[in-house]
Write an enzyme that holds these catalytic residues in place. Structure first.
Site, PDB file in Angstrom:
ATOM      1  N   PRO A  93      -0.446   0.100  -0.756  1.00 43.07           N
ATOM      2  CA  PRO A  93      -1.680   0.528  -1.427  1.00 43.07           C
ATOM      3  C   PRO A  93      -2.052   1.955  -1.045  1.00 43.07           C
ATOM      4  O   PRO A  93      -1.876   2.374   0.104  1.00 43.07           O
ATOM      5  CB  PRO A  93      -2.720  -0.475  -0.922  1.00 43.07           C
ATOM      6  N   CYS A  94      -2.574   2.691  -2.038  1.00 45.29           N
ATOM      7  CA  CYS A  94      -2.735   4.137  -1.858  1.00 45.29           C
ATOM      8  C   CYS A  94      -4.177   4.586  -1.670  1.00 45.29           C
ATOM      9  O   CYS A  94      -4.438   5.765  -1.501  1.00 45.29           O
ATOM     10  CB  CYS A  94      -2.158   4.849  -3.082  1.00 45.29           C
ATOM     11  N   GLN A  95      -5.149   3.652  -1.713  1.00 44.70           N
ATOM     12  CA  GLN A  95      -6.546   4.072  -1.758  1.00 44.70           C
ATOM     13  C   GLN A  95      -6.949   4.955  -0.577  1.00 44.70           C
ATOM     14  O   GLN A  95      -7.734   5.890  -0.729  1.00 44.70           O
ATOM     15  CB  GLN A  95      -7.469   2.843  -1.830  1.00 44.70           C
ATOM     16  N   PHE A  97      -5.216   7.133   0.893  1.00 46.91           N
ATOM     17  CA  PHE A  97      -4.601   8.458   0.814  1.00 46.91           C
ATOM     18  C   PHE A  97      -5.035   9.253  -0.413  1.00 46.91           C
ATOM     19  O   PHE A  97      -4.778  10.442  -0.509  1.00 46.91           O
ATOM     20  CB  PHE A  97      -3.065   8.323   0.765  1.00 46.91           C
ATOM     21  N   SER A  98      -5.672   8.582  -1.357  1.00 49.37           N
ATOM     22  CA  SER A  98      -5.932   9.199  -2.653  1.00 49.37           C
ATOM     23  C   SER A  98      -6.902  10.369  -2.564  1.00 49.37           C
ATOM     24  O   SER A  98      -7.954  10.279  -1.946  1.00 49.37           O
ATOM     25  CB  SER A  98      -6.496   8.157  -3.629  1.00 49.37           C
TER      26      SER A  98
END
Length: 408
Positions: A93-95, A97-98
């Site tokens: 999941p990228c949240q 790092f976004s």
């Protein structure tokens, strides 16, 4: 002589965008790991039950799983897959790092990259395709303490994979350059094992293949928004939503279709009067008045209206973008209120977002449309499933390239 079957495992699979692209490229799935029950239900309906994409092993229950529980419960079964897995694909999941979000360094989801490394170490696939947001390549700000030298997570992952014997090559790729009607830049890491392998080939072959791949699909390199969703207008007529009580869904348009719309629709409209997940949101009178005013008076298209600019238009949310029909879309997110349709005063439907993400219409999205409050931490509704996905049209091209690389 039997044709070689290329095998893949999809980690952090979400609703199945990457798995779908690999399926379309001729890969055979072994299994997929996805923690959220909503997203897994979409993947299961389409790729496990409908397309029979996976040769699911008996030892792993066919349900949603947390990767850390799989690592803890089945280490020996994972080790037994060594030499049998061509590719492990997917990204955590990228949240956290976004760049579009808050970039929280201690977001617990950031630690899943190390669970990913553990999985790679146990299975030791021949190839790796790792995907994340562009922000994955930026270090978190450590403030003024010079002795605390910040290191991007991308470098941590590269170093760990190299320690495991992989040659790796990082890329930042804009999917809009590969037929996807959306400006979506992502960090793509390709890793390979073996002395004769070269991960640097990936983007080179990807670009070499692009023209022929898109020509076979009848597509241009760049697809604008109106070419992707002009057959899904509310003005086509609407009927009560079959899967959302009290709401209405739009009918398919009957006019001339673009090549992209033909590709996405396939045979689905022959058996369905309306597109799946094409239910229109209910809008308050205040919001409707705001949207109508924006259409009538605001000249800005394709650029976000936020900050102080919101006030003059009466926008009460954090910001909104009126889509430009002749441009590619900005990055589709899990927030339905981020974008205003280019020709109708309303937000986008789930199906319109799915089209812009290059999901074909037969790919049905499951569970709730939206959620709110504390349930946001637990549920991944339809809009979010689509916003989090890898565009299948790009994943298919990546899958074709990886097959070429592995066959060499």
């Amino acid at each position: 002589m039997a044709k070689k079957k290329y095998t893949t495992i999809d980690l952090f699979a979400g609703c199945g965008g990457l798995s779908l692209g690999l399926y379309q490229a001729g890969w055979k799935g072994l299994f997929a790991i996805e923690k959220n029950a909503f997203a897994f239900e979409t993947l299961k309906f389409n790729l496990i039950d409908n397309k029979k994409h996976f040769d699911w092993p008996d030892w792993l229950p066919q349900t949603n799983h947390d990767i850390n529980e799989v690592l803890e419960k089945y280490p020996e079964q994972l080790k037994s897959l060594r030499g049998k897995v061509d590719l492990v694909a997917g990204g955590p999941p990228c949240q956290g790092f976004s760049m579009a979000g808050k970039r929280v360094e201690d977001d617990v989801r950031n630690q899943l990259v190390f669970s990913y490394i553990k999985f790679i170490n146990l299975v030791q696939p021949q190839m790796i395709l790792f995907e994340n947001v562009k922000g994955f390549t930026y270090a978190f700000d450590k403030g003024k303490k010079k002795e605390e030298k910040a290191e991007p997570y991308s470098k941590k992952v590269i170093r760990k994979l190299e320690e495991l014997g992989y040659k790796v090559k990082p890329h930042v790729i804009d999917f809009s350059e590969y037929g996807v009607p959306q400006r979506r830049k992502r960090f793509i890491l390709v890793g390979v094992r073996g002395n004769n392998s070269n991960p640097n080939e990936f983007e080179k072959i990807l670009k070499e293949n692009r023209a022929e791949f898109l020509k076979k699909k009848g597509l241009k390199q760049t697809t604008c928004i109106s070419d992707a969703i002009s057959d899904l207008l509310r003005s086509n007529g609407e009927v009560p939503s079959p899967d959302r009580k009290g709401f209405y869904s739009g009918k398919y348009g009957t006019g001339k279709l673009t090549a992209y719309e033909k590709l996405m629709r396939g045979d689905y409209p022959k058996t369905h009067e309306i597109a799946d997940s094409h239910s229109f949101a209910k809008q308050t009178l205040d919001k409707l008045a705001c949207y109508r005013r924006l259409f009538a008076e605001c000249p800005l298209r394709g650029k976000r209206i936020d900050g102080k600019n919101r006030e003059q238009w009466g926008i009460k949310q954090r910001g909104i973008t009126i889509l430009d029909p002749k441009a590619v879309s900005p990055t589709i997110t899990g927030h339905p209120d981020d974008y205003l349709h280019y020709s109708e005063p309303r937000i986008m439907t789930v199906r319109e977002c799915a089209r812009i993400q290059s999901f074909p219409d037969w790919y049905e999205i499951k569970k709730k449309y939206t959620t709110g409050g504390q349930m946001r931490k637990l549920e991944v509704p339809r809009y979010t499933q689509i916003g989090n996905a890898i565009p299948p049209l790009f994943a298919e091209q990546a899958g074709i390239v990886l097959k070429k690389m592995i066959s060499r």
